[in-house]
Scaffold this motif. Structure first.
Motif, PDB file in Angstrom:
ATOM      1  N   HIS A  88       0.835  -1.208   0.000  1.00  0.00           N
ATOM      2  CA  HIS A  88       0.000   0.000   0.000  1.00  0.00           C
ATOM      3  C   HIS A  88       0.867   1.255   0.000  1.00  0.00           C
ATOM      4  CE1 HIS A  88      -4.189   1.305   0.503  1.00  0.00           C
ATOM      5  NE2 HIS A  88      -3.695   2.356   1.148  1.00  0.00           N
ATOM      6  N   PRO A  89       0.361   2.377  -0.558  1.00  0.00           N
ATOM      7  CA  PRO A  89       1.124   3.626  -0.491  1.00  0.00           C
ATOM      8  C   PRO A  89       1.442   4.005   0.952  1.00  0.00           C
ATOM      9  CG  PRO A  89      -0.742   3.858  -1.985  1.00  0.00           C
ATOM     10  CD  PRO A  89      -0.900   2.538  -1.293  1.00  0.00           C
ATOM     11  N   GLY A  90       2.604   4.599   1.158  1.00  0.00           N
ATOM     12  CA  GLY A  90       3.029   4.969   2.503  1.00  0.00           C
ATOM     13  C   GLY A  90       2.183   6.075   3.092  1.00  0.00           C
ATOM     14  N   PRO A  91       1.881   6.014   4.397  1.00  0.00           N
ATOM     15  CA  PRO A  91       1.152   7.094   5.061  1.00  0.00           C
ATOM     16  C   PRO A  91       1.918   8.413   4.964  1.00  0.00           C
ATOM     17  CG  PRO A  91       1.266   5.141   6.460  1.00  0.00           C
ATOM     18  CD  PRO A  91       2.207   4.911   5.312  1.00  0.00           C
ATOM     19  N   SER A 141       3.576  19.708  13.100  1.00  0.00           N
ATOM     20  CA  SER A 141       3.014  21.056  13.173  1.00  0.00           C
ATOM     21  C   SER A 141       3.989  22.126  12.705  1.00  0.00           C
ATOM     22  CB  SER A 141       2.585  21.360  14.613  1.00  0.00           C
ATOM     23  OG  SER A 141       3.700  21.244  15.495  1.00  0.00           O
ATOM     24  N   SER A 142       5.280  21.770  12.641  1.00  0.00           N
ATOM     25  CA  SER A 142       6.279  22.792  12.300  1.00  0.00           C
ATOM     26  C   SER A 142       7.133  22.421  11.090  1.00  0.00           C
ATOM     27  CB  SER A 142       7.198  23.033  13.503  1.00  0.00           C
ATOM     28  OG  SER A 142       7.837  21.819  13.884  1.00  0.00           O
ATOM     29  N   SER A 143       6.701  21.451  10.274  1.00  0.00           N
ATOM     30  CA  SER A 143       7.526  21.057   9.136  1.00  0.00           C
ATOM     31  C   SER A 143       6.636  20.584   7.987  1.00  0.00           C
ATOM     32  CB  SER A 143       8.516  19.947   9.541  1.00  0.00           C
ATOM     33  OG  SER A 143       7.800  18.793   9.966  1.00  0.00           O
ATOM     34  N   GLN A 144       7.277  20.240   6.873  1.00  0.00           N
ATOM     35  CA  GLN A 144       6.566  19.790   5.687  1.00  0.00           C
ATOM     36  C   GLN A 144       6.158  18.321   5.816  1.00  0.00           C
ATOM     37  OE1 GLN A 144       5.736  21.817   3.040  1.00  0.00           O
ATOM     38  NE2 GLN A 144       6.455  23.385   4.463  1.00  0.00           N
ATOM     39  N   PRO A 145       5.093  17.910   5.141  1.00  0.00           N
ATOM     40  CA  PRO A 145       4.668  16.506   5.197  1.00  0.00           C
ATOM     41  C   PRO A 145       5.680  15.593   4.520  1.00  0.00           C
ATOM     42  CG  PRO A 145       3.365  17.732   3.592  1.00  0.00           C
ATOM     43  CD  PRO A 145       4.180  18.738   4.320  1.00  0.00           C
ATOM     44  N   VAL A 146       5.788  14.370   5.023  1.00  0.00           N
ATOM     45  CA  VAL A 146       6.705  13.387   4.445  1.00  0.00           C
ATOM     46  C   VAL A 146       5.974  12.058   4.270  1.00  0.00           C
ATOM     47  CG1 VAL A 146       8.782  14.449   5.394  1.00  0.00           C
ATOM     48  CG2 VAL A 146       7.546  12.723   6.737  1.00  0.00           C
ATOM     49  N   LEU A 192       1.128  15.820  -1.166  1.00  0.00           N
ATOM     50  CA  LEU A 192       1.858  16.420  -0.036  1.00  0.00           C
ATOM     51  C   LEU A 192       1.576  17.919   0.064  1.00  0.00           C
ATOM     52  CD1 LEU A 192       5.289  14.575  -0.444  1.00  0.00           C
ATOM     53  CD2 LEU A 192       3.482  14.092   1.226  1.00  0.00           C
ATOM     54  N   GLU A 193       1.516  18.588  -1.075  1.00  0.00           N
ATOM     55  CA  GLU A 193       1.255  20.032  -1.071  1.00  0.00           C
ATOM     56  C   GLU A 193      -0.120  20.340  -0.484  1.00  0.00           C
ATOM     57  OE1 GLU A 193       0.628  23.678  -4.283  1.00  0.00           O
ATOM     58  OE2 GLU A 193       1.468  21.759  -4.949  1.00  0.00           O
ATOM     59  N   THR A 194      -1.146  19.551  -0.887  1.00  0.00           N
ATOM     60  CA  THR A 194      -2.498  19.789  -0.391  1.00  0.00           C
ATOM     61  C   THR A 194      -2.583  19.515   1.106  1.00  0.00           C
ATOM     62  OG1 THR A 194      -3.409  19.140  -2.537  1.00  0.00           O
ATOM     63  CG2 THR A 194      -4.935  19.182  -0.682  1.00  0.00           C
ATOM     64  N   ILE A 195      -1.962  18.431   1.565  1.00  0.00           N
ATOM     65  CA  ILE A 195      -1.971  18.130   2.992  1.00  0.00           C
ATOM     66  C   ILE A 195      -1.249  19.220   3.778  1.00  0.00           C
ATOM     67  CG2 ILE A 195      -1.006  16.555   4.721  1.00  0.00           C
ATOM     68  CD1 ILE A 195      -1.714  14.253   2.837  1.00  0.00           C
ATOM     69  N   GLY A 196      -0.141  19.725   3.235  1.00  0.00           N
ATOM     70  CA  GLY A 196       0.593  20.797   3.907  1.00  0.00           C
ATOM     71  C   GLY A 196      -0.230  22.061   4.039  1.00  0.00           C
TER      72      GLY A 196
END
Length: 409
Positions: free
Chosen positions: A298-301, A306-311, A364-368
């Motif tokens: 499955h794709p990785g979670p 709160s203080s950084s970019q999503p990974v 990632l951009e949308t989640i951020g």
């Protein structure tokens, strides 16, 4: 000498209604048609023709045009207004030779037009042609009616199956101090192959899974429901989320890697259906914020602090039914304000009209961007961005999202 003719749908001789105000014409037509084995009913006027047709609908009507009181055009118009009679083919027989007369006859619903005088062989050929066409039309209407009934039955069955599938989606999300959950499920058809849930395990722990069965429709939904049933609450007899329901919780909770491995053994790949499933199953210890999980193709979670970019987190392991190697367990600690998003591949693989995928970068951009919004809003915004990306394109895959946020303590 009579010749063999086609039978009507009931198996009786074909029933032909002949309408002409001239007795001599009726006599000739009736005689010639009876010689060929037809059942012929002569009537001398338009009004009587309508009465005869309503009393015993014929298989075909031969209709004169120039008649007193009600001409052939008016008779045909009345026939076509009657739902029980409008399908009967009408062949006009007339001495009128002007093109406009023929145009009017066809415009009112006539199927053919013979000019008097005519050869009986020509009449016979046209009668047989239109009787065959009518029979094909009746058979097509019957087939369409049968298909409509089958479609209605299938629609009811699909709705019932969808209701069953909904039973395995989160009904009431666990209300636990320090954590919030949100989810979204959008099947691309009546039935989807995705499944997700949040299951309290006791001892301050919560099980979470999101699975995705290959394909769509009934077969995918059946496998999805079968998997979800085994991933049900610990008190359910079918649940594999605890090792022994006769023992207290604590160490009795089945680790994520064992849960996924168990499913891989129970659902081996079937070449006949070519179905398999991917999934992420994890256990969140709410107080510590530790999320232990195992992935099966499955794709990785996505983890966002709160203080950084999503990974993207690591996600290794073969799909359910296809894996040969042991599943590994991974963990991530969620601090106050952190979020975790588990999702189906229908999100990064969503296509726009140009055939371009939404992709992990946009994910990632949308989640951020949504970190400043409430968790429910961020999930809805992600789904909205995908819809806008697809534009008028129909979704090709189910879209599922399961999100977690650790609240400030």
């Amino acid at each position: 000498m009579k010749t063999e003719t086609s039978k009507s749908e009931s198996g009786n001789p074909v029933n032909i209604l002949v309408v002409d105000d001239a007795p001599a014409n009726l006599l000739v037509l009736v005689g010639m048609l009876k010689e060929r084995g037809y059942r012929v009913r002569p009537v001398p006027s338009g009004k009587l023709a309508l009465l005869a047709a309503r009393r015993d609908p014929p298989d075909l009507i031969l209709l004169d045009i120039n008649m007193p009181e009600m001409n052939g055009y008016e008779v045909c118009e009345k026939l076509k207004e009657d739902d029980a009679l409008k399908g009967i083919p009408v062949i006009f027989i007339s001495a009128l030779t002007e093109p406009l007369d023929k145009v009017k006859a066809f415009a009112l619903g006539g199927v053919d037009y013979l000019i008097k005088p005519f050869q009986m062989e020509e009449l016979q050929a046209r009668v047989e042609t239109h009787l065959k066409l009518r029979q094909l039309q009746i058979e097509l209407e019957a087939a369409n009616a049968s298909l409509l009934k089958a479609n209605d039955r299938m629609t009811r069955d699909l709705r019932a199956a969808a209701k069953i599938q909904e039973m395995f989606l989160p009904r009431d999300l666990p209300q636990m101090p320090g954590v919030q959950f949100s989810w979204l499920y959008k099947p691309c058809n009546e039935l989807g192959g995705d499944g997700l849930n949040v299951i309290p395990l006791g001892d301050g722990q919560v099980g979470l899974y999101l699975l995705d069965v290959s394909g769509h429709g009934v077969a995918a939904a059946l496998l999805s429901v079968s998997l979800s049933r085994l991933l049900s609450a610990p008190w359910e007899p079918s649940s594999i989320l605890i090792r022994d329901r006769n023992v207290g919780l604590g160490n009795n909770i089945t680790p994520p890697s064992e849960v996924v491995a168990h499913l891989n053994r129970l659902f081996p790949f079937d070449p006949a259906t070519e179905q398999y499933a991917t999934m992420v199953y994890g256990i969140l210890h709410v107080e510590s914020g530790v999320f232990r999980y195992a992935s099966a193709g499955h794709p990785g979670p996505v983890h966002i602090k709160s203080s950084s970019q999503p990974v993207l987190l690591e996600s290794q392991g073969g799909p359910i039914g296809l894996a040969n190697d042991p599943y590994e367990e991974r963990s991530v600690r969620l601090e106050s304000g952190d979020r975790l998003y588990i999702y189906s591949d229908g999100i990064p693989e969503a296509m726009n009209s140009a055939g371009k995928q939404f992709g992990y970068g946009r994910l990632l951009e949308t989640i951020g961007r949504g970190l400043s919004e409430p968790l429910d809003v961020s999930v809805a915004n992600l789904q909205g961005d995908i819809t806008r990306w697809q534009q008028a394109e129909l979704p090709q895959d189910d879209i599922s999202i399961l999100a977690i946020e650790i609240l400030a303590r």
